[in-house]
Design an enzyme around this catalytic site. Structure first.
Site, PDB file in Angstrom:
ATOM      1  N   HIS A 138      60.458  23.531  42.143  1.00 27.42           N
ATOM      2  CA  HIS A 138      60.707  24.164  43.449  1.00 27.42           C
ATOM      3  C   HIS A 138      59.417  24.837  43.950  1.00 27.42           C
ATOM      4  O   HIS A 138      59.029  24.675  45.106  1.00 27.42           O
ATOM      5  CB  HIS A 138      61.838  25.195  43.276  1.00 27.42           C
ATOM      6  CG  HIS A 138      62.160  25.987  44.503  1.00 27.42           C
ATOM      7  ND1 HIS A 138      63.380  25.901  45.139  1.00 27.42           N
ATOM      8  CD2 HIS A 138      61.442  26.888  45.219  1.00 27.42           C
ATOM      9  CE1 HIS A 138      63.381  26.709  46.185  1.00 27.42           C
ATOM     10  NE2 HIS A 138      62.229  27.335  46.255  1.00 27.42           N
ATOM     11  N   GLU A 139      58.743  25.558  43.055  1.00 34.47           N
ATOM     12  CA  GLU A 139      57.533  26.293  43.461  1.00 34.47           C
ATOM     13  C   GLU A 139      56.365  25.348  43.743  1.00 34.47           C
ATOM     14  O   GLU A 139      55.606  25.558  44.681  1.00 34.47           O
ATOM     15  CB  GLU A 139      57.131  27.305  42.385  1.00 34.47           C
ATOM     16  CG  GLU A 139      58.164  28.384  42.102  1.00 34.47           C
ATOM     17  CD  GLU A 139      58.572  29.194  43.331  1.00 34.47           C
ATOM     18  OE1 GLU A 139      58.015  28.982  44.422  1.00 34.47           O
ATOM     19  OE2 GLU A 139      59.472  30.033  43.193  1.00 34.47           O
TER      20      GLU A 139
END
Lengths: 182, 176
Positions: A138-139
């Protein structure tokens, strides 16, 4: 301690592709402190990427240790991170400080191998799985100008069978059931 | 001052329902909120939040023509609507088995007693005419904890529906 302002969708700056970090100087260390404070003040508080606060450098902080019963590497500073291998996939629900009041299902790899530098520029390698692996994917997307809403799969229909946590079944006592070979 | 309305539109499924309905609303000055639109048994169904400055009658008039053209049933309610108030589900329950009357009523009754607040339920009948099966996905909030729900379902299966297949899983939302 200062908290940095979080960019929220549809701010076009969230689409920026971030540049690699080359200087591991005092300025970077100061920024990391502010970034961590900002992460901890957020609703999830388990991860943040520098572009979320308008700094378009390849920096991610991750700390999923607050979550019980999972494998993790504790509090991580991940600079210029790169996934070099991944395996398996799983649907999970995600939300993001940069996308308030919305959560959705995203497919992510279950296991991955990550290479990243720490705050001093020293290279490390990590084998991640499950929640932590999902979090870094996600990051990392933020560093490439992507949000989880760019990767949504249908809420209504599961394309893939999810991991089953509890299957509620009575004992197989039905007479119609075939005997199981032993 | 705008008012929120809930529009319900149902009709035989055909090409262009969504485009035509929403275009009429857009041209009439409406703003759309949250919506659910899906095909059910050959019908197309729309539940749609609409914000509009006019009254019920004026809203009806905006859609009169398209509703007639597409042969839709239209129902309009004034509602107290709020956006930005999503609640995240904590648990997901999947039920399937041979189709028969009472699955939804019995399953949801025991779940309600065990504290489940349903946010989303979708169900379908699959298979064929001779061997239909029923399948249902429920997402909701376990106000008394997930263990309670699991226990309630276990009891239901043991006493009434030994052949139903039921799965219960926590939904862990990763908020970054």
């Amino acid at each position: 301690m200062s908290l940095l302002e979080i960019l929220t969708y549809p701010d076009p700056r969230l689409k920026t592709i971030s540049a690699p970090v080359t200087e591991f100087d005092a300025k970077l260390q100061a920024f990391l402190i502010d970034l961590e404070n900002t992460m901890r003040a957020g609703p999830g508080g388990v991860g943040i990427a520098a572009p979320q606060v308008g700094c378009f450098q390849r920096i991610v902080l991750l700390d999923v240790s607050s979550k019980p019963k999972i494998k993790h590497h504790g509090n991580l500073v991940l600079i210029n991170p790169e996934i070099t291998q991944w395996e398996g996939f799983e649907i999970g629900r995600e939300g993001c400080m940069s996308v308030p009041d919305y959560t959705g299902n995203v497919i992510r790899a279950q296991y991955l191998h990550l290479m990243a530098q720490d705050q001093h520029g020293i290279q490390h390698e990590y084998d991640m799985e499950g929640f932590e692996a999902r979090a870094i994917q996600h990051e990392l997307d933020h560093l490439d100008g992507l949000l989880f809403i760019d990767r949504l799969v249908s809420r209504r229909h599961d394309l893939f069978r999810r991991k089953v946590y509890v299957s509620i079944q009575t004992q197989p006592h039905l007479s119609s059931e075939k005997a199981i070979d032993r | 001052m705008s008012q929120w309305y809930m529009l319900t539109l149902v009709g035989k499924d055909q090409l262009g329902i969504v485009a035509k309905v929403t275009t009429a609303l857009y041209k009439g000055g409406c703003n759309l909120g949250e919506a659910s639109m899906l095909r059910l048994g050959g019908n197309f169904t729309i539940m749609l939040m609409v914000s509009y400055e006019g009254d019920n009658k004026q809203l009806y008039d905006l859609l009169k023509e398209v509703v007639r053209e597409l042969n839709l049933h239209l129902h309009i309610d004034v509602i107290e609507g709020h956006l930005h108030q999503h609640r995240d589900p904590e648990v997901r329950i999947t039920v399937h088995g041979a189709d028969r009357a009472g699955i939804v009523a019995q399953v949801t009754s025991v779940l309600t007693e065990a504290g489940l607040n349903i946010l989303d339920l979708e169900s379908d009948v699959g298979g064929n005419t001779n061997n239909p099966f029923y399948i249902m996905h429920i997402e909701g909030i376990a106000t008394q904890g997930i263990a309670q729900l699991s226990q309630a379902l276990q009891q239901l299966l043991a006493t009434q529906h030994p052949d139903l297949k039921v799965q219960l899983e926590p939904i862990e939302t990763l908020v970054m």
